[in-house]
Design an enzyme around this catalytic site. Sequence first.
Site, PDB file in Angstrom:
ATOM      1  N   GLY A   1       0.914  -1.162  -0.008  1.00  4.55           N
ATOM      2  CA  GLY A   1       0.201  -0.068  -0.076  1.00  4.55           C
ATOM      3  C   GLY A   1       0.846   1.136   0.071  1.00  4.55           C
ATOM      4  O   GLY A   1       1.947   1.227  -0.562  1.00  4.55           O
ATOM      5  N   ASN A   2       0.254   2.550   0.237  1.00  3.92           N
ATOM      6  CA  ASN A   2       0.914   3.663   0.407  1.00  3.92           C
ATOM      7  C   ASN A   2       0.379   4.715   1.566  1.00  3.92           C
ATOM      8  O   ASN A   2      -0.708   4.050   2.284  1.00  3.92           O
ATOM      9  CB  ASN A   2       0.886   4.621  -1.041  1.00  3.92           C
ATOM     10  CG  ASN A   2      -0.484   4.525  -1.309  1.00  3.92           C
ATOM     11  OD1 ASN A   2      -1.417   5.228  -0.763  1.00  3.92           O
ATOM     12  ND2 ASN A   2      -1.062   4.249  -2.540  1.00  3.92           N
ATOM     13  N   ARG A   3       0.899   5.692   1.654  1.00  2.38           N
ATOM     14  CA  ARG A   3       0.347   6.272   2.783  1.00  2.38           C
ATOM     15  C   ARG A   3      -0.580   7.361   2.796  1.00  2.38           C
ATOM     16  O   ARG A   3      -0.876   8.201   3.651  1.00  2.38           O
ATOM     17  CB  ARG A   3       1.704   7.315   3.229  1.00  2.38           C
ATOM     18  CG  ARG A   3       2.837   6.564   3.767  1.00  2.38           C
ATOM     19  CD  ARG A   3       4.081   7.300   3.820  1.00  2.38           C
ATOM     20  NE  ARG A   3       5.631   6.585   4.092  1.00  2.38           N
ATOM     21  CZ  ARG A   3       5.975   6.005   5.163  1.00  2.38           C
ATOM     22  NH1 ARG A   3       5.152   5.927   6.254  1.00  2.38           N
ATOM     23  NH2 ARG A   3       7.045   5.353   5.260  1.00  2.38           N
ATOM     24  N   SER A   4      -1.183   7.343   1.716  1.00  3.90           N
ATOM     25  CA  SER A   4      -2.536   8.173   1.408  1.00  3.90           C
ATOM     26  C   SER A   4      -3.510   7.946   2.554  1.00  3.90           C
ATOM     27  O   SER A   4      -3.931   6.927   2.983  1.00  3.90           O
ATOM     28  CB  SER A   4      -2.991   7.847   0.148  1.00  3.90           C
ATOM     29  OG  SER A   4      -4.278   8.757  -0.224  1.00  3.90           O
TER      30      SER A   4
ATOM     31  N   ALA B   1      -4.640   7.585  -4.517  1.00  2.00           N
ATOM     32  CA  ALA B   1      -3.241   7.047  -4.672  1.00  2.00           C
ATOM     33  C   ALA B   1      -3.422   5.619  -5.261  1.00  2.00           C
ATOM     34  O   ALA B   1      -3.053   4.744  -4.335  1.00  2.00           O
ATOM     35  CB  ALA B   1      -2.296   7.304  -3.585  1.00  2.00           C
TER      36      ALA B   1
END
Length: 427
Positions: free
Chosen positions: A208-211, A275
């Site tokens: 995943g990502n930090r969005s 994102a």
Amino acid sequence: MLQNRRIVVGVCGGIASYKAIDLVSKLQQAGALVDVILTEHAEEFIQPLTFSTMSHRPVYNDLWEPSGQAAEHHIALAEAADLLMIVPATAQTLAKLAHGMVDNMLTAVALATRAPILLAPAMYKEMYTHPATQANLALLRERGVTVVEPEVGRLASGAIGPGRLPDTPTLLGAIATVLGRRGDLAGRRVIVTAGGTHEPIDPVRYIGNRSSGKMGYSLAEEARDRGAHVILVTGPVALPDPYGVEVQPVETALQMRDAVHRFIADADVLIMSAAVADFRPATQATQKIKKRSSGAQGRGQSEEGEFSIELVQNPDILGELAQILNAPPAQKTTCQRLVRVGFAAETEHLVAHAQTKLQQKQLDFLVANDVSRSDSGFGTETNKVLLLYADGRIEDLPLMSKASVAAEIWDRVVPLLSVQEQGDGSE
């Protein structure tokens, strides 16, 4: 949205009346001019001084005071109001409103005003579900009154059930929704994507990502406040669903792509602020991948204990839409009239990377931000963005709240809708 709007808040005699204090405070902080009307029984719970302190304005409570000025006040309040909200709306007041009864300042204003009326019922669960209360609510809805449904939860009696007054953010969302019905996006259908996507490795792990989803949610709320029907396609976030917004939760990029294509046919605008993960694992383990003892080889694991994951590329949602637009006329769909806005979250070469995305995806404009900044990007309350247009223009917006950035973006989308219609030959 609320700046200089005249909001009349009627407070009835129920234990939930204490929540109206915070609502009045938040409305005043947002720039609204708030006039509070208390019923006789409301004063058994909260004194007028509390509300006058929060609203910075007089509180009205007595229709029968001897000077006769109350008669003038109730007409003045009714005519000046942009919105009348009754919170909490008790069963007794609902019955009076449904049958046109006037015996206090609040019901007099309600009968005299032509402003939208918003009701937030709160009462014991058996009172709320009683056929008489439900019939009164149905009659009021038929007359154009908007009702904020009570929540299911623990009531003052200790019982669990429907009848709990929603918290302030929900009430504010309902107010914004009603006030925005004639906004510059009224009648429009818009899709906003938000948050990041989670690409599963196994049942407990993901890429995943930090969005945080804050920018996308701000965009959805701003569009709602301008009268649009908003579909929010959102990845996993720690944010409450915005009131008055159709929320479609997804987890993966493939699910987001499918959701966008499902809703796109009759949409006017698509803003892709999510994102979306560029890659996903080629395969997903059906069981949790375990660490192996030294010398043992497991799934993707070497004898030295190193672990590798094979990745495949996710679809480019906006890129696919660009291909549809370039298709032969017979193969085009209604999305050819769609206003499309993309986002580019970069850590270097911001303008160059953003211009490439803008051209490749054939967007109306693109919002670019440097997420390596501490005051902009993932998880922050503020954003510093550039707007890049198809004609080569670049607009540099100052650092501002994400809600303000959302307003700036929609200010630029609205004129494009007229341009699209003119180009399509629509009336």
